[in-house]
Design a protein around this motif. Structure first.
Motif, PDB file in Angstrom:
ATOM      1  N   GLU A  56       0.886  -1.251  -0.071  1.00 42.14           N
ATOM      2  CA  GLU A  56       0.018   0.116   0.097  1.00 42.14           C
ATOM      3  C   GLU A  56       0.930   1.265   0.098  1.00 42.14           C
ATOM      4  O   GLU A  56       1.953   1.370   0.812  1.00 42.14           O
ATOM      5  N   ASP A  59      -1.716   6.803  -0.170  1.00 41.08           N
ATOM      6  CA  ASP A  59      -3.147   7.140  -0.629  1.00 41.08           C
ATOM      7  C   ASP A  59      -3.789   5.961  -0.602  1.00 41.08           C
ATOM      8  O   ASP A  59      -4.958   5.950  -0.663  1.00 41.08           O
ATOM      9  N   SER A  60      -3.262   4.825  -1.298  1.00 41.30           N
ATOM     10  CA  SER A  60      -4.038   3.624  -1.528  1.00 41.30           C
ATOM     11  C   SER A  60      -4.412   3.018  -0.172  1.00 41.30           C
ATOM     12  O   SER A  60      -5.481   2.427  -0.003  1.00 41.30           O
ATOM     13  N   TRP A  61      -3.579   3.260   0.721  1.00 42.20           N
ATOM     14  CA  TRP A  61      -3.929   2.934   2.038  1.00 42.20           C
ATOM     15  C   TRP A  61      -5.091   3.715   2.876  1.00 42.20           C
ATOM     16  O   TRP A  61      -5.957   2.846   3.403  1.00 42.20           O
ATOM     17  N   TYR A  64      -8.171   2.622   1.054  1.00 46.26           N
ATOM     18  CA  TYR A  64      -8.570   0.929   1.565  1.00 46.26           C
ATOM     19  C   TYR A  64      -9.294   1.276   2.999  1.00 46.26           C
ATOM     20  O   TYR A  64     -10.379   0.803   3.121  1.00 46.26           O
ATOM     21  N   HIS A  78      -7.894  -2.370  -5.053  1.00 46.27           N
ATOM     22  CA  HIS A  78      -6.384  -1.928  -4.632  1.00 46.27           C
ATOM     23  C   HIS A  78      -5.940  -0.938  -5.700  1.00 46.27           C
ATOM     24  O   HIS A  78      -5.357  -1.263  -6.756  1.00 46.27           O
ATOM     25  N   ILE A  79      -6.035   0.240  -5.425  1.00 47.35           N
ATOM     26  CA  ILE A  79      -5.755   1.211  -6.325  1.00 47.35           C
ATOM     27  C   ILE A  79      -4.886   2.455  -5.851  1.00 47.35           C
ATOM     28  O   ILE A  79      -4.921   2.768  -4.605  1.00 47.35           O
ATOM     29  N   THR A  80      -4.220   3.248  -6.833  1.00 43.51           N
ATOM     30  CA  THR A  80      -3.613   4.529  -6.262  1.00 43.51           C
ATOM     31  C   THR A  80      -3.533   5.364  -7.527  1.00 43.51           C
ATOM     32  O   THR A  80      -3.657   4.969  -8.571  1.00 43.51           O
ATOM     33  N   ASP A  81      -3.629   6.573  -7.052  1.00 46.85           N
ATOM     34  CA  ASP A  81      -3.684   7.777  -8.105  1.00 46.85           C
ATOM     35  C   ASP A  81      -2.203   7.951  -8.665  1.00 46.85           C
ATOM     36  O   ASP A  81      -1.312   7.610  -7.860  1.00 46.85           O
ATOM     37  N   SER A  85       1.503   7.398  -7.069  1.00 44.61           N
ATOM     38  CA  SER A  85       2.766   6.175  -7.581  1.00 44.61           C
ATOM     39  C   SER A  85       3.901   6.704  -8.275  1.00 44.61           C
ATOM     40  O   SER A  85       5.062   6.362  -7.942  1.00 44.61           O
ATOM     41  N   PRO A 114      -0.294  -1.463  -6.333  1.00 39.22           N
ATOM     42  CA  PRO A 114      -1.580  -1.134  -6.601  1.00 39.22           C
ATOM     43  C   PRO A 114      -1.841  -0.961  -8.079  1.00 39.22           C
ATOM     44  O   PRO A 114      -0.925  -0.430  -8.612  1.00 39.22           O
ATOM     45  N   SER A 146      -8.397  11.909  -5.475  1.00 35.98           N
ATOM     46  CA  SER A 146      -6.933  11.544  -4.813  1.00 35.98           C
ATOM     47  C   SER A 146      -6.093  12.051  -5.530  1.00 35.98           C
ATOM     48  O   SER A 146      -5.917  12.046  -6.654  1.00 35.98           O
TER      49      SER A 146
END
Length: 406
Positions: A56, A59-61, A64, A78-81, A85, A114, A146
């Motif tokens: 994570e 941001d993804s944490w 979540y 499970h995503i991140t902007d 990243s 993610p 995000s």
């Protein structure tokens, strides 16, 4: 890593590999910390072997935890902007994908990372009903945006055009210069990043880039000096610094975290140099404030050199930007106009702006212009140029004395 990147540069003559050949890994970055955990955390090693682990980002944490209601829910996406990243060093802004070098060099399987989405992504989801208590159980609260903190600060400062630059003056100082659709391969220690990525109504995705340079010891220097008793409150520092005409040839090196670009010496030490029996507390305070400005001027000059842009205006935000002496000295030392907005919390404003754009409250970036109110403009004073340039030259000589200490 540097040698491999340089070999690729010799073969391809692509500037992005030349940038990789001078990249330095530091403790503050994700990669070395992750490698340490993989090497020493037995539980993580087992989970990776059984394919039950996922990495994570900040941001993804948070996404979540918001979506799962602070519980464990493997079905939450499970995503991140993309701006978060790209700041890790694991994501390649040139190819807009997780770098294959992550696996080849570090042995990190990209499947644990993610999925990367654009900043205008419409499916960040909803806050779990339990997150804010029972009174919100029947309310669907969308997660509207995000984005990373420095991207948010760029939006808050309304740095939307190529060549716009903002400097966030908080715990550290972060310079971000918008390079538009062009991802610059920089070799000075600054980093090319995705500034933001938005999907148009036509489904076309627009990616805007920037370069970023950081002086990690900015507000931390002020906090340290306060703890040492040089002053009682940071609000006093401007008046103390202005009570003397100069530093009486005393210089300070703000290198608690080493020196970033363009020096790139993470073994450098902090300290005063040039003190005499006539040195006063006011000289020390002024030397502290001048030193953090000199570091910012280094970043400005490096950004201009790397991009070919000749800057005219700097937009500043963050807590230290409320210090009038720092802002005026920055204008005088850089020869650039310094704009300070009413709201110093540009990151919060930027996140708000993007959320509004994503949800149709505002339709274009021009719609946001009415919300920027400049509280004060600091104009450079030509009569100060020669004196400050001489002082910065002496300060630059002092870098050699503090380099490679650790």
């Amino acid at each position: 890593m540097n040698g491999f990147s340089y070999s690729l540069y010799l073969l391809t003559r692509q500037a992005r590999f030349l940038a990789g050949s001078v990249l330095k890994l530091m403790n503050g970055q994700v990669t070395p910390r992750l490698l340490y955990e993989i090497a020493h955390n037995k539980q993580l090693q087992r989970a990776l072997h059984e394919k039950k682990a996922r990495l994570e980002l900040l941001d993804s944490w948070i996404l979540y935890k918001l979506r799962s209601g602070n519980g464990l829910d493997p079905d939450v996406a499970h995503i991140t902007d993309i701006t978060s990243s790209t700041a890790t060093g694991l994501y390649d802004p040139f190819t807009l994908s997780w770098s294959p070098l992550v696996r080849w060099m570090f042995g990190i399987d990209s499947s644990v990372l993610p999925r990367v989405v654009e900043n205008s992504y419409r499916d960040f989801g909803y806050v779990h009903p339990s997150t804010f208590g029972q009174e919100w159980n029947n309310t669907k609260i969308p997660i509207a945006a995000s984005l990373s903190d420095q991207t948010a600060a760029m939006w808050g400062s309304q740095c939307f055009a190529t060549g716009n630059v903002k400097i966030t003056m908080g715990t550290g100082a972060f310079l971000n210069l918008v390079t538009g659709p062009d991802c610059k391969a920089v070799i000075s220690g600054m980093y090319p990043l995705v500034a933001w990525q938005l999907k148009r109504a036509s489904k076309q995705i627009d990616t805007i880039y920037c370069i970023e340079g950081a002086a990690h010891d900015f507000g931390t220097v002020v906090t340290w000096a306060q703890s040492c008793g040089l002053f009682e409150s940071p609000a006093e520092t401007a008046a103390i610094a202005e009570s003397v005409p100069d530093t009486n040839d005393v210089y300070f090196m703000p290198a608690f975290s080493g020196l970033g670009p363009p020096v790139n010496d993470y073994r450098a030490a902090s300290g005063f140099i040039g003190m005499t029996p006539s040195t006063t507390k006011a000289h020390l305070v002024r030397a502290l404030l001048e030193s953090i400005v000199f570091r910012v001027v280094q970043l400005i000059e490096t950004a201009e050199h790397e991009t070919g842009h000749k800057l005219k205006v700097i937009k500043v935000d963050g807590g230290v930007s409320r210090n009038d002496f720092v802002c005026q000295f920055l204008a005088d030392a850089s020869g650039l106009r310094v704009e300070r907005a009413d709201c110093s919390e540009s990151s919060i404003m930027g996140a708000t702006f993007l959320a509004g754009v994503n949800h149709g409250i505002w339709h274009t970036l021009d719609d946001l212009k009415r919300f920027r109110h400049v509280e004060r403009i600091f104009e450079p004073q030509p009569k100060q140029f020669d004196s400050i340039a001489n002082r910065m030259q002496k300060w630059s000589r002092a870098i050699e004395r503090f380099s490679g200490w650790y």
